[in-house]
Design an enzyme around this catalytic site. Sequence first.
Site, mmCIF file in Angstrom:
data_model
loop_
_atom_site.group_PDB
_atom_site.id
_atom_site.type_symbol
_atom_site.label_atom_id
_atom_site.label_comp_id
_atom_site.label_asym_id
_atom_site.label_seq_id
_atom_site.Cartn_x
_atom_site.Cartn_y
_atom_site.Cartn_z
ATOM 1 N N THR A 181 -6.645 3.568 -10.321
ATOM 2 C CA THR A 181 -8.104 3.643 -10.401
ATOM 3 C C THR A 181 -8.535 4.890 -11.174
ATOM 4 O O THR A 181 -7.767 5.851 -11.317
ATOM 5 C CB THR A 181 -8.699 3.720 -8.990
ATOM 6 O OG1 THR A 181 -8.080 4.821 -8.293
ATOM 7 C CG2 THR A 181 -8.439 2.445 -8.209
ATOM 8 N N CYS A 198 -2.928 8.856 -7.176
ATOM 9 C CA CYS A 198 -4.006 8.616 -6.218
ATOM 10 C C CYS A 198 -5.119 9.625 -6.486
ATOM 11 O O CYS A 198 -4.874 10.832 -6.478
ATOM 12 C CB CYS A 198 -3.511 8.758 -4.775
ATOM 13 S SG CYS A 198 -4.880 8.701 -3.604
ATOM 14 N N LYS A 241 0.857 -1.198 0.000
ATOM 15 C CA LYS A 241 0.000 0.000 0.000
ATOM 16 C C LYS A 241 0.891 1.246 0.000
ATOM 17 O O LYS A 241 1.867 1.316 0.754
ATOM 18 C CB LYS A 241 -0.890 -0.019 1.247
ATOM 19 C CG LYS A 241 -1.623 1.286 1.547
ATOM 20 C CD LYS A 241 -2.824 1.480 0.668
ATOM 21 C CE LYS A 241 -3.552 2.807 0.954
ATOM 22 N NZ LYS A 241 -4.503 3.152 -0.129
ATOM 23 N N LYS A 257 3.419 4.932 -11.515
ATOM 24 C CA LYS A 257 2.028 4.467 -11.658
ATOM 25 C C LYS A 257 1.174 5.615 -12.171
ATOM 26 O O LYS A 257 1.028 6.647 -11.502
ATOM 27 C CB LYS A 257 1.497 3.932 -10.321
ATOM 28 C CG LYS A 257 0.135 3.257 -10.470
ATOM 29 C CD LYS A 257 -0.200 2.401 -9.281
ATOM 30 C CE LYS A 257 -1.539 1.706 -9.445
ATOM 31 N NZ LYS A 257 -1.849 0.851 -8.288
ATOM 32 N N GLY A 316 -5.671 -3.564 -13.650
ATOM 33 C CA GLY A 316 -7.030 -3.074 -13.842
ATOM 34 C C GLY A 316 -8.002 -4.217 -14.083
ATOM 35 O O GLY A 316 -8.127 -4.709 -15.201
HETATM 36 C C1 DHB Z 1 -6.266 5.399 -2.709
HETATM 37 C C2 DHB Z 1 -5.077 5.515 -3.373
HETATM 38 C C3 DHB Z 1 -5.016 5.148 -4.695
HETATM 39 O O1 DHB Z 1 -3.885 5.238 -5.434
HETATM 40 C C4 DHB Z 1 -6.145 4.661 -5.318
HETATM 41 O O2 DHB Z 1 -6.094 4.324 -6.608
HETATM 42 C C5 DHB Z 1 -7.324 4.550 -4.654
HETATM 43 C C6 DHB Z 1 -7.383 4.914 -3.324
HETATM 44 C C7 DHB Z 1 -6.417 5.854 -1.309
HETATM 45 O O3 DHB Z 1 -5.689 5.499 -0.405
HETATM 46 O O4 DHB Z 1 -7.354 6.622 -1.090
#
Ligand code: DHB
Length: 317
Positions: A203, A138, A53, A175, A254
Amino acid sequence: MSAGSDAAAVDLSVEIAGVVFPTPVMTASGCAAAGRELAPFLDVAGLGAVVTKSVLLDARSGRPTPRMVETPSGMLNSIGLQGPGIDAFLAHDLPWLVQRGARAVVSIAGGSLGEYAELGRRVGSSPGVAAVEVNISCPNVEERGLVFACDPFQAGRAVGAARRGIPREVPVLAKLSPDVTDIVSVAKSVLEAGATGLSLVNTTLGLALDPHTLRPVLAGVTGGLSGPAIRPVALRCVWQVHAAMPEVPIVGIGGIRTGLDALEFLAAGATAVQVGTVTFHDPSAPERVAHELRAELATRGICSPRDVVGVAHREPG
Ligand code: DHB
């Protein structure tokens, strides 16, 4: 190898920027913290890698709840980069992975260039890091202007800042976000800044409304959409970047749930893949996808995943 060969004859190992991974199937960042929670379900040392993470400099509790919601074909989350911070990560989480023989791909996320630089230095000087994934995409930040990956110039600056503290022999995967007009221009910028490979994709920004209240479900309003819904989008990004720069290592991410899904990403141009959202209902999925990929390759008489990278771009015949 001829059609329908023995699965045992397939060598699943792949190489990314000089580092060899025993299989091309990794976990995806954000779906299993630093890998410990997967240990009851699979052998972390047998995976291509565990991608942790995204870690920040400081500990963070994340956004308010609710911060996860299911949608018809994917998951929407707004975690807000909850995590222990780099000190606790390096003291407890990284050693756990290294002791178990897992390859650790450490994902880092910063709010500023200075934070990326400091995280790059801290992670880069830690033994046992197989690669660094620089999360510049993110979606759960206060302002869209802070999503470095949405602008080629800012994307390059963030990756360049992180890269400076990371030894040359450690691959740096940038990324990227699918939420851009031209992903190839972002890819070129981060590669010029020193990335040695790309993780495609993070995402995509989404919204879910409560059918009763007609208000956003997530306390953070918007969130990152993952799972099968984004698979064609991710596959398209891998295709476009591989078409433009076939020599660049790509890790495809994905909505990958099966060995056949993984094979499609390899054919589009990925060297490796990450398995994420499916682990929430099948925690052994990263291991299963590798077994299934082996069978898919054997059925087609292919000895190595290296032999299918980019084949979708070739003219038939
Ligand atoms: C989070 C981080 C990300 O890179 C993602 O794609 C989705 C959520 C996050 O921690 O909020």
